[in-house]
Design a protein around this motif. Structure first.
Motif, PDB file in Angstrom:
ATOM      1  N   VAL A 124       3.092  36.354  33.024  1.00 35.24           N
ATOM      2  CA  VAL A 124       3.258  37.320  32.243  1.00 35.24           C
ATOM      3  C   VAL A 124       2.900  38.770  33.266  1.00 35.24           C
ATOM      4  N   GLY A 125       2.245  38.498  34.229  1.00 29.02           N
ATOM      5  CA  GLY A 125       2.294  39.788  35.105  1.00 29.02           C
ATOM      6  C   GLY A 125       3.337  39.811  36.002  1.00 29.02           C
ATOM      7  N   GLY A 126       4.148  39.004  36.226  1.00 29.68           N
ATOM      8  CA  GLY A 126       5.376  39.075  37.197  1.00 29.68           C
ATOM      9  C   GLY A 126       6.333  39.988  36.114  1.00 29.68           C
ATOM     10  N   VAL A 127       6.489  39.622  35.054  1.00 33.40           N
ATOM     11  CA  VAL A 127       7.424  40.222  33.994  1.00 33.40           C
ATOM     12  C   VAL A 127       6.824  41.693  33.815  1.00 33.40           C
ATOM     13  N   ALA A 128       5.697  42.002  33.389  1.00 32.09           N
ATOM     14  CA  ALA A 128       5.243  43.266  33.484  1.00 32.09           C
ATOM     15  C   ALA A 128       5.415  44.130  34.597  1.00 32.09           C
ATOM     16  N   GLY A 129       5.104  43.382  35.766  1.00 34.80           N
ATOM     17  CA  GLY A 129       5.276  44.190  36.917  1.00 34.80           C
ATOM     18  C   GLY A 129       6.691  44.473  37.107  1.00 34.80           C
ATOM     19  N   GLY A 146      -1.822  39.071  37.906  1.00 34.55           N
ATOM     20  CA  GLY A 146      -1.787  38.230  36.513  1.00 34.55           C
ATOM     21  C   GLY A 146      -2.411  37.157  37.005  1.00 34.55           C
ATOM     22  N   CYS A 147      -2.107  36.477  37.822  1.00 31.62           N
ATOM     23  CA  CYS A 147      -2.781  35.301  38.361  1.00 31.62           C
ATOM     24  C   CYS A 147      -4.329  35.258  38.344  1.00 31.62           C
ATOM     25  N   MET A 148      -4.768  36.443  39.057  1.00 33.44           N
ATOM     26  CA  MET A 148      -6.174  36.375  39.062  1.00 33.44           C
ATOM     27  C   MET A 148      -6.824  36.756  37.864  1.00 33.44           C
ATOM     28  N   VAL A 149      -6.227  37.469  37.078  1.00 32.52           N
ATOM     29  CA  VAL A 149      -6.860  37.800  35.802  1.00 32.52           C
ATOM     30  C   VAL A 149      -6.771  36.382  34.734  1.00 32.52           C
ATOM     31  N   ALA A 188      -9.674  32.330  32.006  1.00 33.73           N
ATOM     32  CA  ALA A 188      -9.787  30.701  31.761  1.00 33.73           C
ATOM     33  C   ALA A 188     -11.433  30.448  32.230  1.00 33.73           C
ATOM     34  N   LYS A 189     -11.822  31.063  33.271  1.00 36.87           N
ATOM     35  CA  LYS A 189     -13.290  30.637  33.516  1.00 36.87           C
ATOM     36  C   LYS A 189     -14.288  31.172  32.534  1.00 36.87           C
ATOM     37  N   GLN A 190     -13.881  32.484  32.057  1.00 35.82           N
ATOM     38  CA  GLN A 190     -15.050  32.820  30.886  1.00 35.82           C
ATOM     39  C   GLN A 190     -14.819  31.870  29.719  1.00 35.82           C
ATOM     40  N   ARG A 191     -13.855  31.617  29.294  1.00 38.64           N
ATOM     41  CA  ARG A 191     -13.325  30.890  28.221  1.00 38.64           C
ATOM     42  C   ARG A 191     -14.028  29.439  28.260  1.00 38.64           C
ATOM     43  N   ILE A 220      -0.781  29.989  36.126  1.00 37.01           N
ATOM     44  CA  ILE A 220       0.507  30.050  35.971  1.00 37.01           C
ATOM     45  C   ILE A 220       0.839  30.976  34.711  1.00 37.01           C
ATOM     46  N   LYS A 221       0.262  30.814  33.725  1.00 38.71           N
ATOM     47  CA  LYS A 221       0.597  31.764  32.568  1.00 38.71           C
ATOM     48  C   LYS A 221       0.437  33.446  32.690  1.00 38.71           C
TER      49      LYS A 221
END
Length: 73
Positions: free
Chosen positions: A34-39, A53-56, A61-64, A29-30
Protein backbone atom coordinates in the motif's frame (compact mmCIF):
# COMPACT_ATOMS: atom_id res chain seq x y z
CA UNK A 1 23.89 9.42 -11.42
CA UNK A 2 20.83 7.30 -10.59
CA UNK A 3 22.93 4.48 -9.16
CA UNK A 4 23.45 6.16 -5.78
CA UNK A 5 19.74 6.61 -4.88
CA UNK A 6 19.09 3.03 -5.96
CA UNK A 7 21.92 1.77 -3.74
CA UNK A 8 20.64 3.82 -0.81
CA UNK A 9 17.13 2.44 -1.30
CA UNK A 10 18.41 -1.13 -1.47
CA UNK A 11 20.41 -0.67 1.73
CA UNK A 12 17.36 0.80 3.48
CA UNK A 13 15.16 -2.08 2.37
CA UNK A 14 17.77 -4.60 3.47
CA UNK A 15 18.05 -2.99 6.89
CA UNK A 16 14.29 -2.86 7.38
CA UNK A 17 13.63 -6.41 6.27
CA UNK A 18 16.78 -7.75 7.92
CA UNK A 19 15.87 -6.20 11.25
CA UNK A 20 12.22 -7.23 11.01
CA UNK A 21 12.85 -10.97 10.82
CA UNK A 22 10.17 -13.52 10.15
CA UNK A 23 8.50 -13.25 13.55
CA UNK A 24 7.83 -9.52 13.10
CA UNK A 25 6.57 -9.65 9.53
CA UNK A 26 2.87 -9.34 10.44
CA UNK A 27 1.42 -6.35 8.63
CA UNK A 28 4.67 -5.44 6.91
CA UNK A 29 3.97 -6.92 3.48
CA UNK A 30 0.49 -5.42 3.16
CA UNK A 31 1.71 -2.05 4.44
CA UNK A 32 4.68 -2.10 2.08
CA UNK A 33 2.45 -2.75 -0.93
CA UNK A 34 0.00 0.00 0.00
CA UNK A 35 2.79 2.42 0.89
CA UNK A 36 4.69 1.65 -2.30
CA UNK A 37 1.67 2.35 -4.48
CA UNK A 38 0.88 5.54 -2.58
CA UNK A 39 4.50 6.67 -2.76
CA UNK A 40 4.64 6.00 -6.48
CA UNK A 41 1.63 8.21 -7.13
CA UNK A 42 2.92 10.88 -4.74
CA UNK A 43 5.98 11.72 -6.78
CA UNK A 44 7.74 8.47 -7.65
CA UNK A 45 8.81 7.71 -4.09
CA UNK A 46 7.70 4.09 -4.08
CA UNK A 47 10.63 2.79 -2.02
CA UNK A 48 10.19 5.41 0.67
CA UNK A 49 6.46 4.68 0.71
CA UNK A 50 7.07 0.95 0.96
CA UNK A 51 9.45 1.34 3.91
CA UNK A 52 7.04 3.69 5.69
CA UNK A 53 4.09 1.44 4.91
CA UNK A 54 5.94 -1.55 6.32
CA UNK A 55 6.61 0.26 9.57
CA UNK A 56 3.03 1.51 9.87
CA UNK A 57 1.60 -1.90 8.98
CA UNK A 58 3.77 -3.58 11.61
CA UNK A 59 2.72 -1.02 14.22
CA UNK A 60 -0.98 -1.53 13.48
CA UNK A 61 -0.62 -5.32 13.54
CA UNK A 62 1.10 -5.11 16.93
CA UNK A 63 -1.69 -2.91 18.31
CA UNK A 64 -4.32 -5.30 16.97
CA UNK A 65 -2.56 -8.27 18.59
CA UNK A 66 -2.38 -6.46 21.94
CA UNK A 67 -6.09 -5.61 21.79
CA UNK A 68 -6.99 -9.22 21.02
CA UNK A 69 -4.81 -10.46 23.88
CA UNK A 70 -6.49 -8.00 26.26
CA UNK A 71 -9.95 -9.18 25.16
CA UNK A 72 -8.98 -12.82 25.62
CA UNK A 73 -8.11 -12.21 29.26
Amino acid sequence: MKARPIRIALVAITLVFGAAGTANAAGCIKGAVVGGVAGHYAGHHAVVGAVGGCMVGRHLAKQRAQEQAAQAQ
